[in-house]
Design an enzyme around this catalytic site. Structure first.
Site, short mmCIF file in Angstrom:
data_model
loop_
_atom_site.label_atom_id
_atom_site.label_comp_id
_atom_site.label_asym_id
_atom_site.label_seq_id
_atom_site.Cartn_x
_atom_site.Cartn_y
_atom_site.Cartn_z
N LYS A 177 -6.88 3.64 -3.01
CA LYS A 177 -7.26 3.54 -1.60
C LYS A 177 -7.46 4.94 -1.02
CE LYS A 177 -5.24 1.91 2.81
NZ LYS A 177 -4.12 1.15 3.41
N ASP A 219 0.85 -1.19 0.00
CA ASP A 219 0.00 0.00 0.00
C ASP A 219 0.88 1.24 0.00
OD1 ASP A 219 -1.81 -2.08 0.41
OD2 ASP A 219 -3.10 -0.88 1.70
N LYS A 263 -10.30 0.60 -2.37
CA LYS A 263 -10.28 0.21 -0.96
C LYS A 263 -10.70 1.40 -0.11
CE LYS A 263 -7.25 -1.22 2.86
NZ LYS A 263 -5.94 -1.80 3.25
#
Length: 247
Positions: free
Chosen positions: A173, A99, A207
């Site tokens: 995300k 990430d 996400k």
């Protein structure tokens, strides 16, 4: 709805942030890993220096739990070479998901080529190692127009440079969960921000991270179309409780 396979159970505090000693904080990480194994969550999201520990515990348990870690966290302002070196180390230690914190400050300052470059090379590194890559855009630091543009920028880089069957392994995300907002405004996922992200990141998955505190909120995000949810209260949420955490 069994939401466990949508949940990335998350613990990203350093000992200093948690007000704990190094050994005490490590014990908290171990508790999160054990819980994620027992509860059959999708993934445990931890700091890079804890990846090897998680790998060892997961192998010992014979679990299918995935390991995620954050890259250039939480500001995302390091040089590309630093980002890539951190990602390579995480891969070597056994991380499944990377990430990356996108350099959203550079994006806000108009340095779009810098951001395109890091998205291209960070994604290429992860996909070459068969890893899932997520780009954290830090929605609380952006206005609506910037959320739309940055989501679309990431999408366009991926669609231009990678194969269609790889799109599902590259997420956009929402948040680190560590951004400090004024007047206690939300610093993570909300229905409006996630809607904008999904509309402009598609066909890439999204996400939702930061601010999902109840089962109903998580279910609403899933109905919107998110494929993963990051939370430090995965067990409480999956059992219909309420998260006491901001992430």
């Amino acid at each position: 709805m069994d939401i466990r396979q949508y949940l990335d159970s998350t613990y990203l505090k350093t000992p200093e942030q948690a007000g704990l000693s190094i050994s005490e904080n490590t014990e908290v990480v171990k508790q999160f890993i054990r819980e994620a194994i027992t509860e059959h969550f999708k993934l445990i999201m931890i700091r890079p220096d804890m990846v090897s520990l998680a790998k060892e515990m997961i192998l010992e348990a014979g679990s299918k739990l995935l390991i995620g870690t954050v890259i250039d966290f939480p500001l995302g302002q390091s040089a590309l070479e630093v980002k890539l070196a951190e990602a390579e180390k995480a891969i070597a230690h056994g991380a499944d998901d990377l990430d990356f914190v996108c350099n959203y400050k550079a994006f806000k300052d108009g340095q779009t080529n810098l951001v395109k470059d890091e998205v291209l090379h960070g994604t290429a590194l992860g996909l070459a190692a068969n890893k899932t890559v997520k780009w954290i855009i830090e929605v609380a630091a952006l206005d609506n127009y910037e959320i739309v543009r940055l989501s679309a920028l990431i999408k366009n880089v991926i669609v231009k440079n990678f194969k269609e069957d790889q799109y599902g392994s590259v997420f956009v995300k929402s948040s680190t969960g560590f951004y400090k907002t004024e007047n206690n405004l939300p610093n993570g996922a909300t229905i409006p921000t996630i809607t904008m992200m999904i509309e402009n990141a598609s066909p890439l998955p999204v996400k939702a991270a930061g601010g999902v505190r109840t089962f109903d909120e998580a279910a609403a995000m899933i109905r919107l179309g998110v494929k993963r949810i990051g939370t430090s209260s995965a067990k409480a949420i999956s059992e219909g409780g309420v998260s006491e955490s901001g992430y």
